[in-house]
Design a protein around this motif. Structure first.
Motif, PDB file in Angstrom:
ATOM      1  N   ARG A  82       0.857  -1.191   0.000  1.00 30.52           N
ATOM      2  CA  ARG A  82       0.000   0.000   0.000  1.00 30.52           C
ATOM      3  C   ARG A  82       0.893   1.241   0.000  1.00 30.52           C
ATOM      4  O   ARG A  82       1.850   1.330   0.761  1.00 30.52           O
ATOM      5  CB  ARG A  82      -0.898   0.016   1.227  1.00 30.52           C
ATOM      6  CG  ARG A  82      -1.848   1.202   1.323  1.00 30.52           C
ATOM      7  CD  ARG A  82      -2.656   1.175   2.607  1.00 30.52           C
ATOM      8  NE  ARG A  82      -3.434  -0.065   2.722  1.00 30.52           N
ATOM      9  CZ  ARG A  82      -3.109  -1.079   3.513  1.00 30.52           C
ATOM     10  NH1 ARG A  82      -2.027  -0.992   4.293  1.00 30.52           N
ATOM     11  NH2 ARG A  82      -3.852  -2.161   3.561  1.00 30.52           N
ATOM     12  N   ASP A 115      -7.003   1.870  -2.969  1.00 33.95           N
ATOM     13  CA  ASP A 115      -7.426   1.037  -1.843  1.00 33.95           C
ATOM     14  C   ASP A 115      -8.735   1.606  -1.308  1.00 33.95           C
ATOM     15  O   ASP A 115      -8.745   2.441  -0.392  1.00 33.95           O
ATOM     16  CB  ASP A 115      -6.337   1.031  -0.770  1.00 33.95           C
ATOM     17  CG  ASP A 115      -6.555  -0.039   0.287  1.00 33.95           C
ATOM     18  OD1 ASP A 115      -7.730  -0.355   0.558  1.00 33.95           O
ATOM     19  OD2 ASP A 115      -5.564  -0.559   0.829  1.00 33.95           O
ATOM     20  N   LYS A 161      -1.717  -1.237  -3.914  1.00 30.75           N
ATOM     21  CA  LYS A 161      -2.844  -0.312  -3.944  1.00 30.75           C
ATOM     22  C   LYS A 161      -2.384   1.040  -3.415  1.00 30.75           C
ATOM     23  O   LYS A 161      -1.491   1.119  -2.573  1.00 30.75           O
ATOM     24  CB  LYS A 161      -4.012  -0.844  -3.110  1.00 30.75           C
ATOM     25  CG  LYS A 161      -4.665  -2.091  -3.682  1.00 30.75           C
ATOM     26  CD  LYS A 161      -5.880  -2.512  -2.870  1.00 30.75           C
ATOM     27  CE  LYS A 161      -6.562  -3.733  -3.503  1.00 30.75           C
ATOM     28  NZ  LYS A 161      -7.759  -4.145  -2.743  1.00 30.75           N
ATOM     29  N   THR A 191       3.083  -0.613   4.467  1.00 31.70           N
ATOM     30  CA  THR A 191       2.650   0.687   3.961  1.00 31.70           C
ATOM     31  C   THR A 191       3.812   1.666   3.822  1.00 31.70           C
ATOM     32  O   THR A 191       4.659   1.768   4.721  1.00 31.70           O
ATOM     33  CB  THR A 191       1.565   1.295   4.868  1.00 31.70           C
ATOM     34  OG1 THR A 191       0.441   0.399   4.900  1.00 31.70           O
ATOM     35  CG2 THR A 191       1.115   2.649   4.374  1.00 31.70           C
TER      36      THR A 191
END
Length: 330
Positions: A82, A115, A161, A191
């Protein structure tokens, strides 16, 4: 420049707004990643293990592409699924932070999936609004990061995403508030955060900004605003050297620890110099998030790896934009 988003099978897709503008995109742009060859003097050995965030410029690739490559070269893709992308709003006033309604962002290299689950989580905090597609489409600060994100994660792009967030004209308290909301995501091992910002925009005709340090800083001599009628720059102190000092002053402040102290000093610096760092608020939100994580025992380290100017200003009629790249680890 098209400002149209479209629906395909009821899915809103954002097409690149500046893709057709040659001054923005360049066929050679992403090759600059391969051209990043640090020396021992740079003290930079990419990719950087544990890289959690980068700060990268967002001008046309012919201007800022090489500098941006240094930030993206810092990224270690292992375990990342992410990518948050925080960029400022250039085209309209925004009093908070805003999210995209889209499911897909197109890039010249391929599509990036948003996302939606995380975006809905953020919207439910009632601190974010949704962007109208036209406004989403018209902002370049996030768009210019997308091809780099795609290229860096090309080998695992199906697993990536993105969460684009437009950051408006928020004050320090709001930066801290948004940082607190985003900190749990930044803390996650899967992330990465991308902070989109150029640095000083200098020039009276282009930007209405002519701040000048007459002496190398630190100095007891205060900065002045140059005017055609005076004050004028010293022949021994070119304007581009003052701009470099001005930008590096901000960069040094942001790299200080703890992040909470650095954040306050950065805000004070901006109030004093009014440096035209367009991504100052996305940077402030990052500093707010880092402050929260430092309170939990995670010590952040920010390292600047590249600094460039689009032009070396020497006269009052010159103009330039500065580009600075950094990475953050814990």
């Amino acid at each position: 420049m098209s400002l149209k988003s479209r629906h395909e099978n009821a899915r809103l897709i954002r097409s690149p707004a500046v893709f057709s503008a040659k001054l923005w995109y360049s066929a050679d742009a992403l090759n600059w990643l391969a051209d990043v060859k640090p020396t021992d003097e740079d003290d930079f050995a990419p990719p950087v293990a544990g890289c959690k965030a980068i700060i990268a410029p967002h001008a046309g690739y012919s201007y800022s592409g090489p500098a941006a490559a240094w930030a993206y070269k810092s990224i270690s893709t292992a375990g990342i699924s992410r990518v948050f992308i925080l960029g400022p709003s250039h085209a309209f006033y925004l009093g908070g932070c805003a999210l995209s309604k889209c499911e897909t962002y197109e890039t010249p290299l391929g599509n990036l999936t948003l996302d939606r689950e995380v975006i809905e989580e953020l919207y439910k905090t009632k601190r974010f609004e949704y962007l109208q597609p036209r406004r989403d489409q018209g902002e370049h600060s996030i768009e210019m990061q997308l091809p780099y994100v795609y290229k860096v994660f090309e080998g695992c792009i199906d697993n990536i995403k993105i969460v684009p967030i437009m950051v408006g004209a928020v004050d320090q308290e709001q930066e801290e508030e948004y940082g607190k909301i985003l900190a749990p995501y930044l803390e996650r091992d899967d992330t990465l955060f991308v902070i989109s910002s150029d640095f000083c925009h200098w020039g009276h005709s282009h930007y209405g900004y002519t701040f000048y340090y007459p002496k190398t800083i630190p100095s007891d001599v205060e900065g002045v605003n140059l005017r055609r009628s005076g004050p004028r720059p010293s022949p021994s102190r070119p304007i581009y050297a003052s701009i470099s000092d001005l930008d590096h002053e901000a960069m040094d402040i942001l790299a200080q620890q703890p992040a909470s102290t650095a954040h306050g000093k950065f805000v004070a610096y901006l109030e004093r110099t009014h440096n035209t760092i367009c991504g100052r608020h996305p940077i402030g939100v990052l500093m707010g998030a880092l402050s929260v994580l430092e309170d939990k025992g995670k010590q952040a380290r920010m390292k600047w790896v590249r600094y460039e100017q689009s032009n070396r200003c020497v006269s009052f009629d010159d103009w330039s934009v500065s580009y600075a790249s950094a990475y953050v680890t814990f």
